[in-house]
Scaffold this active site. Structure first.
Site, PDB file in Angstrom:
ATOM      1  N   ASN A  50       0.847  -1.186   0.000  1.00 34.38           N
ATOM      2  CA  ASN A  50       0.000   0.000   0.000  1.00 34.38           C
ATOM      3  C   ASN A  50       0.885   1.239   0.000  1.00 34.38           C
ATOM      4  O   ASN A  50       1.462   1.596   1.024  1.00 34.38           O
ATOM      5  CB  ASN A  50      -0.924  -0.020   1.221  1.00 34.38           C
ATOM      6  N   LYS A  52       0.016   4.256  -0.315  1.00 31.31           N
ATOM      7  CA  LYS A  52      -0.688   5.373   0.330  1.00 31.31           C
ATOM      8  C   LYS A  52      -0.535   6.656  -0.499  1.00 31.31           C
ATOM      9  O   LYS A  52      -0.440   6.606  -1.712  1.00 31.31           O
ATOM     10  CB  LYS A  52      -0.229   5.527   1.783  1.00 31.31           C
ATOM     11  N   HIS A 135      -9.440   0.407   5.238  1.00 35.51           N
ATOM     12  CA  HIS A 135      -8.167   0.698   5.895  1.00 35.51           C
ATOM     13  C   HIS A 135      -8.401   1.633   7.079  1.00 35.51           C
ATOM     14  O   HIS A 135      -9.288   2.483   7.050  1.00 35.51           O
ATOM     15  CB  HIS A 135      -7.183   1.320   4.907  1.00 35.51           C
ATOM     16  N   GLU A 137      -7.013   4.176   8.136  1.00 34.06           N
ATOM     17  CA  GLU A 137      -6.959   5.614   7.869  1.00 34.06           C
ATOM     18  C   GLU A 137      -8.278   6.102   7.286  1.00 34.06           C
ATOM     19  O   GLU A 137      -8.680   7.247   7.509  1.00 34.06           O
ATOM     20  CB  GLU A 137      -5.781   5.919   6.941  1.00 34.06           C
ATOM     21  N   GLU A 207      -4.904  -5.313  10.615  1.00 37.12           N
ATOM     22  CA  GLU A 207      -3.923  -4.260  10.854  1.00 37.12           C
ATOM     23  C   GLU A 207      -4.256  -3.534  12.155  1.00 37.12           C
ATOM     24  O   GLU A 207      -5.069  -2.599  12.159  1.00 37.12           O
ATOM     25  CB  GLU A 207      -3.916  -3.262   9.693  1.00 37.12           C
ATOM     26  N   GLY A 213       3.107   1.945  11.632  1.00 39.21           N
ATOM     27  CA  GLY A 213       4.094   3.012  11.604  1.00 39.21           C
ATOM     28  C   GLY A 213       4.374   3.661  12.941  1.00 39.21           C
ATOM     29  O   GLY A 213       4.823   4.805  13.002  1.00 39.21           O
ATOM     30  N   SER A 253       3.768  -2.291  10.685  1.00 31.91           N
ATOM     31  CA  SER A 253       5.223  -2.265  10.846  1.00 31.91           C
ATOM     32  C   SER A 253       5.894  -3.538  10.340  1.00 31.91           C
ATOM     33  O   SER A 253       6.919  -3.976  10.880  1.00 31.91           O
ATOM     34  CB  SER A 253       5.605  -2.005  12.310  1.00 31.91           C
TER      35      SER A 253
END
Length: 297
Positions: A50, A52, A135, A137, A207, A213, A253
Site C-alpha cells: 500500500n 498510500k 483501511h 486511515e 492491521e 508506523g 510495521s
C-alpha cells in the site's frame, strides 16, 4: 487477544506488546486459542504493498524499476501493489507482469455525478484487479470516518463489479488496552458478512491501528493468535469452507527484518505492507513466502 512470547501454551493472562526502546503495553483479553492450521492449498501466500499518498512521478518510476529487478515469483506468491490513483496507469503499464495492481479506495456505486470519486468499473478499466477497503486511515481519520456499513457496502459493490477486495480490520490502541480487540474485529467482519455470500475474492488484512508506523510491534505469536481468532469467527459465523480458504494478512510495521518469522505462523497468509513497500526491501518481504508453513494434506 494477543499473547506473550516464549511459551507453547499460549496464555493471555499477562500479555504485552513490544515497544521500540523497551517497555511494554499491558493487554487484557480472553484466554482462548483454537490452533487453526493452514489446510487449504488455495491459500496462496499474498503480499500487498500500500503506497498510500506518497511519491511523485520520478519516485514512482524509480520504485517500479527496482521492483522489476527482483526474481520472478513463478506463481508461488500473489503480489499486489496499490499506487496512488494518479500513477495507477503508469504502474500498470510498466510494472512486471507477475505483480497485480490495486486501487487504494473506490466509490460505493457506479459512474455518475460523484465529483472526486473513482468507481470500481474505472479501476478495472485501467487494469486494477484489486481494491483496498476499510483501511484504518479511512475508518479513523477525522476528515473521513467511514463506517462499518459504508465499508461493507463498498466491498459488496466492488466484488459485484469483479474486483478482489483487501478488506482491512483492526482495533485502536485504547480498544486493545480495554480488551476489545476481538469484539472490534468481529463487529467489522459481521458488517461485511451481512452483505455478501461469496468470499472467494476477499482477502482479510488484520492491521492493529497501534502498530501501523508507530514502532509498537506485535510479536509473531501475538499476531498469530488474533489471526486464529478471526479464522475461528469465520468458521462459526460464515462456514468452515470460507474459514479454510480465506487468506488473512498481517499489517503493522512489517519489514524485511520481521517478515520471515511472521510468515512461519499457520494463520498468517501474507502481509499488507505500508512504508516498506516504498523501498526495494519490499522484494525481501515478498520472498518471505518461502518461510510460510507448508499446506497440510
Amino acid at each position: 487477544m494477543m499473547s506473550s512470547v516464549g511459551s507453547s501454551n499460549v496464555s493471555l493472562s499477562q500479555p504485552g506488546l513490544q515497544v521500540r526502546g523497551g517497555g511494554n503495553i499491558a493487554l487484557r483479553g480472553p484466554a482462548r486459542i483454537s490452533r487453526n492450521t493452514r489446510v487449504n492449498a488455495e491459500r496462496k501466500f499474498f503480499v500487498g504493498g500500500n503506497w498510500k499518498c506518497n511519491g511523485n512521478m520520478a519516485s514512482v518510476k524509480e520504485l517500479v524499476s527496482s521492483l522489476n529487478d527482483g526474481e520472478p515469483t513463478r506463481g508461488n506468491v500473489e503480489v499486489v501493489c496499490a499506487p496512488p490513483s494518479p500513477y495507477i496507469d503508469y504502474v500498470r503499464q510498466n510494472l512486471r507482469s507477475d505483480f497485480q495492481i490495486s486501487g487504494q479506495n473506490c466509490w460505493i456505486k457506479g459512474t455518475g455525478a460523484y465529483t472526486g470519486e473513482i468507481c470500481p468499473e474505472m479501476l478495472k478499466d485501467i487494469g486494477c484487479e484489486w481494491v483496498i477497503l476499510g483501511h484504518s486511515e479511512r475508518r479513523h481519520l477525522t476528515e473521513i470516518k467511514e463506517t462499518d456499513e459504508i465499508i461493507a457496502d463498498k466491498t459488496k459493490y466492488a466484488l459485484d463489479s469483479g474486483l478482489g477486495v483487501i478488506f482491512c480490520i483492526g482495533e485502536l490502541l485504547e480498544e486493545r488496552e480495554a480488551g476489545q480487540t476481538l469484539q472490534v474485529c468481529e463487529r467489522q467482519m459481521a458488517a461485511l458478512a451481512s452483505k455478501i455470500d461469496n468470499w472467494d475474492k476477499v482477502v482479510i488484512a488484520y492491521e492493529p491501528v497501534w502498530a501501523i508506523g508507530t514502532g509498537v510491534v506485535a510479536t509473531p505469536e501475538q499476531a498469530q493468535e488474533v489471526h486464529d481468532s478471526v479464522r475461528s469467527w469465520l468458521r462459526n459465523k460464515v462456514s468452515p469452507q470460507v474459514a479454510d480458504s480465506v487468506r488473512i494478512l498481517y499489517g503493522g510495521s512489517v519489514n524485511p527484518q520481521n517478515c520471515d518469522e511472521l510468515a512461519t505462523k499457520p494463520d498468517i497468509d501474507g502481509f499488507l505492507v505500508g512504508g516498506a513497500s516504498l523501498t526495494p526491501g519490499f522484494l525481501q518481504i515478498v520472498d518471505s513466502y518461502k518461510h510460510s508453513m507448508p499446506v497440510s494434506q
